[in-house]
Scaffold this motif. Structure first.
Motif, short mmCIF file in Angstrom:
data_model
loop_
_atom_site.label_atom_id
_atom_site.label_comp_id
_atom_site.label_asym_id
_atom_site.label_seq_id
_atom_site.Cartn_x
_atom_site.Cartn_y
_atom_site.Cartn_z
N MET A 83 10.17 3.08 -2.51
CA MET A 83 8.70 3.07 -2.54
C MET A 83 8.20 3.61 -1.20
N SER A 84 7.55 4.77 -1.25
CA SER A 84 7.13 5.41 0.00
C SER A 84 5.88 6.24 -0.20
N PRO A 85 4.96 6.25 0.80
CA PRO A 85 3.74 7.06 0.65
C PRO A 85 4.04 8.56 0.56
N GLY A 109 10.36 -0.53 1.93
CA GLY A 109 10.44 -0.26 3.36
C GLY A 109 9.37 -0.97 4.15
N ILE A 127 9.11 7.25 -4.77
CA ILE A 127 7.87 7.15 -5.54
C ILE A 127 6.77 6.50 -4.71
N GLY A 130 0.17 5.93 -4.62
CA GLY A 130 -1.11 6.59 -4.30
C GLY A 130 -1.11 7.06 -2.86
N TYR A 132 -2.09 6.55 0.20
CA TYR A 132 -2.53 5.66 1.27
C TYR A 132 -1.30 4.93 1.78
N VAL A 133 -1.40 4.42 3.01
CA VAL A 133 -0.26 3.73 3.61
C VAL A 133 -0.51 2.23 3.61
N LEU A 134 0.49 1.49 3.17
CA LEU A 134 0.44 0.02 3.19
C LEU A 134 1.43 -0.47 4.24
N THR A 135 1.38 -1.76 4.55
CA THR A 135 2.29 -2.29 5.58
C THR A 135 3.73 -2.39 5.08
N PRO A 140 3.63 -1.81 -3.75
CA PRO A 140 4.01 -0.71 -4.65
C PRO A 140 5.12 -1.08 -5.63
#
Ligand code: 4G0
Length: 182
Positions: A83-85, A109, A127, A130, A132-135, A140
């Protein structure tokens, strides 16, 4: 369908014991197994982060710890999703494709991501949910689990999927996106 989740925060996934996904777990339609990456740290302080190999800003998750956590999963045929932006954006078509799998391994991650060497070695697909970056990759991963689980037998009424209203809508939306070249 089985989901193995490699994460530093397994407790976050307790949320999935609610509602429709919770019932799907109770009915054994899906299984969610969280593997705490920190358990595989050999460091006495249970350290899991490192400065990036080859340089770069911030910290990345240590390659060997992730690799050992992955190796603890016996099934080597399962698809590994990171799971990655920077990944390919998830949509309903991708969800339908993933729903056909028996077993998925989701890698979540933190920090600035994961050491690239371990990504190259174990990850099949990257994948993003969306732009945007999450912590972390946990939310995700939960989005992916929720949306893929809807397609498992006995989780929601067949008509809800087969009605195709949403898929038609998806097609229309993607057509609009194409027209606008988004
Ligand atoms: C990997 C996924 C993971 C790299 C993960 C961050 C958003 C999404 C993470 C980074 C995430 C998404 C390079 C910042 C963890 N944020 N959009 N955060 N970098 O699916």
């Amino acid at each position: 369908m089985k989901f193995d989740v490699l994460t530093l925060f397994p407790e976050m996934f307790a949320i999935l014991n609610q509602s429709i996904i919770g019932r799907a777990i109770e009915k054994n339609r899906i299984e969610i197994n969280c593997i705490n990456i920190r358990d595989f740290s050999k460091d006495k302080h249970k350290k899991v982060d490192d400065t990036p190999y080859g340089g770069g800003a911030g910290m990345v998750m240590k390659a060997d710890v992730i690799y050992d956590a992955y190796q603890s999963i016996p099934d080597k045929k399962a698809k590994v999703i990171y799971m990655s932006p920077q990944g390919k954006k998830l949509n309903q078509f991708k969800v339908e494709e993933l729903a056909k799998q028996e077993h998925l391994i989701l890698l979540c991650g933190h920090y600035e991501g994961i050491d690239q060497r371990v990504i190259d070695k174990i990850v099949d697909e990257e994948i993003s949910i969306g732009d945007y970056v999450l912590t972390g990759g946990e939310i995700p991963a939960m989005v992916l689990i929720d949306t893929v689980s809807r397609y498992q037998e006995g989780v929601i009424a067949k008509e809800s999927i087969e009605e195709e209203s949403f898929r038609n809508r998806t097609i229309r939306i993607s057509t609009i996106y194409k027209a606008r070249s988004i």
